[in-house]
Design an enzyme around this catalytic site. Structure first.
Site, PDB file in Angstrom:
ATOM      1  N   GLY A  67      -4.742   0.707  -3.064  1.00  0.00           N
ATOM      2  CA  GLY A  67      -3.474   0.038  -3.327  1.00  0.00           C
ATOM      3  C   GLY A  67      -3.390  -0.487  -4.747  1.00  0.00           C
ATOM      4  CG  ASP A  68      -4.735  -4.308  -5.584  1.00  0.00           C
ATOM      5  OD1 ASP A  68      -5.566  -3.747  -4.826  1.00  0.00           O
ATOM      6  OD2 ASP A  68      -4.634  -5.546  -5.685  1.00  0.00           O
ATOM      7  CD  GLU A  69     -10.276  -1.050  -4.489  1.00  0.00           C
ATOM      8  OE1 GLU A  69     -11.380  -0.597  -4.845  1.00  0.00           O
ATOM      9  OE2 GLU A  69      -9.916  -1.137  -3.304  1.00  0.00           O
TER      10      GLU A  69
END
Lengths: 355, 195
Positions: free
Chosen positions: A256-258
């Site tokens: 997701g936000d990696e």
């Protein structure tokens, strides 16, 4: 019987006299009905369909009554020949009593007070031809029924082929998606591309670095401003990461936000730290999404291939992840370089705030 | 040009000679894919490339391959579609021959992008006919010969077919109709049972 076979045409009637066989060839689905409704003649094709209809022959006293064999379904109320006369020249919807066939019909008056009616199958023609085993010879040479049947069949063949084409294209699309190397939201590389890149880096025997970046406070953006805003932020981050890295580096969004950045030919910890610090500084700047300003940040854990005797992708990914965990643990906005201490779980060795 | 003819050739080679032969044709012709889509358009030059590759792989002249292809198009029982569409052309083989001139228009009714060459039929009397058409690629007339042979069988007609020397680049086929009712032929119902 005078009424059945009148010898004198209606006065003032100018028309065409035809032998019955000629009428049959021109209109093989016609009916000739007397003023009282008795069937005087029936076309060969229609006779085939009606089957049991008794025809007036020399020996039979009279033909069957039109309304015994047929009913007029539309317009309603057409139950006697006088009604048929009222609808002369207009479209009738006629059905065989007891079912089996429906027709559209058109009736015109003959010279003797009777009617000549032509019937056709309309849109149900393919089923009717099938049901009554009709052949080419059952239709007038000018009739387009056979062409219509041809078109029905052509349409079916083409539709079947199009359906097969769609299935194949669908299959190709999902296969292509499976093989895709790009993250569709950000345009960065995806997990699969990273795995391929890492395998290549290991094989190349050149030193390389691996950075694992996790956004801070990204969840709040999603929660407060919605996923659309979150997606926009990710796109801005992607541009920013591409800007801060070299063209030979591989920037992948792996969750997701990696993000993971693979940097071939780069193993100097101080240079790496400088790059990571620059990235974190850039991420700390508010990002404007439509009318709002989103404040996020980032933490980075990194490792270099020269740490290892034989670098293995999965080990390096795990170590970069451990370093990232340590960075988060030490407070947001940190850079941590993996070391053996981390692997042994001896706390963090954060390098302090990066900015 | 639509992939229809290329695909027909592909199916024919696969069915008659096996998928491995087709794969070798694909390699030899350097196709960037391994199957044609009948309803997508391709460069017309590809047809020639594939035919050439097939001739080399099979070690057979193009005339015999293309004639076999034409026969298979209508005589293969799995694929009744084309045979049926052609049978709409007429009740007898003679009618059918006369309907050949309508064939390009009939094909366009089915698929507006399917351009068949104009076919001209000359009835020379005594059961002798001459068919002329400008072939879209070398040997295309042999596909028509194969197809006519199979259709004659279908109608139960006895015919002699020959490719004559071409005139003004047109393929010239001579047809000698010896017996219109030589055998029973295959049945043709105007309307197909809905499946």
């Amino acid at each position: 019987m005078d009424e059945l076979w009148p010898s004198k045409p209606t006065e003032g009637f100018a028309g065409v006299a035809l032998p019955v066989a000629g009428l049959d060839r021109l209109i093989p689905m016609h009916l000739h009905v007397s003023a009282s409704g008795q069937i005087l003649g029936i076309g060969a094709t229609l006779a085939k369909i009606v089957g049991g209809a008794r025809m007036p022959t020399a020996s039979s006293e009279s033909g069957q009554h039109f309304f015994d064999l047929f009913e007029v379904r539309r317009p309603s109320g057409v139950t006697e020949m006088v009604h048929v006369r009222c609808h002369e020249g207009k479209r009738l919807h006629v059905a065989l009593r007891g079912g089996g066939a429906e027709f559209r019909g058109l009736a015109v008056a003959d010279a003797f007070g009777g009617m000549v009616m032509n019937l056709s199958f309309g849109i149900g023609v393919a089923d009717a031809v099938q049901a009554h085993a009709l052949t080419d010879a059952d239709f007038a040479a000018t009739d387009l029924t056979v062409e219509l049947l041809y078109l029905v069949e052509v349409k079916r063949a083409v539709m079947d082929e199009l359906q097969r084409l769609n299935l194949r294209l669908q299959g190709a699309k999902s296969k292509a998606e499976e093989q895709a190397l790009t993250d569709t939201l950000t345009g960065l590389r995806n997990r699969r591309a990273l795995d391929l890149g890492l395998a290549q880096a290991v094989l190349s025997a050149q030193p390389f670095a691996l950075m694992h970046l996790d956004l801070d406070r990204f969840k709040q953006v999603n929660d407060s401003w919605g996923h659309a805003a979150g997606d926009k932020v990710l796109q801005v981050v992607a541009r920013l990461l591409s800007g801060e890295t070299r063209s030979g580096d591989l920037v992948a969004r792996v969750g997701g936000d990696e993000f993971v950045i693979l940097m071939p030919g780069m193993a100097d910890p101080s240079r790496l730290r400088a790059v990571a610090t620059r990235i974190i500084a850039a991420l700390a700047r508010p990002i404007s999404v439509e009318a709002t300003m989103c404040q996020i940040g980032g933490s980075i854990g990194l490792t270099v291939s020269t740490h290892y005797e034989t670098p293995a992708p999965e080990v390096m990914l795990r170590d970069a992840d451990l370093a990232l965990y340590a960075a988060k643990h030490a407070g947001r906005g940190q850079v941590v370089v993996f070391s053996k201490d981390l692997a042994m779980g001896e706390g963090t060795s954060a390098d302090g705030p990066a900015f | 040009m639509l992939g229809l003819i290329n695909r027909a050739l592909e199916d024919f080679l696969k069915r008659r000679h096996g998928s491995a032969v087709w794969q070798r044709v694909v390699l030899r012709a350097q196709l960037p894919f391994d199957s044609f889509e009948p309803l997508l358009s391709y460069d017309p030059a590809l047809t020639e490339t594939v035919i050439r590759a097939a001739c080399v792989e099979l070690g057979r002249p193009r005339e015999s391959i293309l004639e076999d292809l034409g026969t298979t198009l209508v005589s293969h029982h799995d694929r009744d579609g084309l045979r049926r569409l052609l049978r709409f052309g007429g009740v007898t083989f003679r009618d059918f021959l006369h309907s050949l001139e309508e064939l390009p228009n009939r094909a366009r009714l089915a698929l507006p992008d399917l351009h068949l060459p104009t076919i001209v039929l000359e009835d020379r009397g005594g059961g002798q006919f001459t068919i002329r058409a400008l072939p879209p690629f070398a040997g295309a007339g042999f596909i028509l010969i194969g197809l006519l042979r199979a259709m004659a069988d279908d109608y139960g007609a006895l015919v002699l077919l020959d490719m004559m020397p071409s005139e003004r680049e047109e393929d010239v086929i001579s047809v000698l109709l010896l017996d219109e009712a030589h055998s029973e032929g295959r049945k043709f119902d105007l309307a197909l049972r809905a499946s």
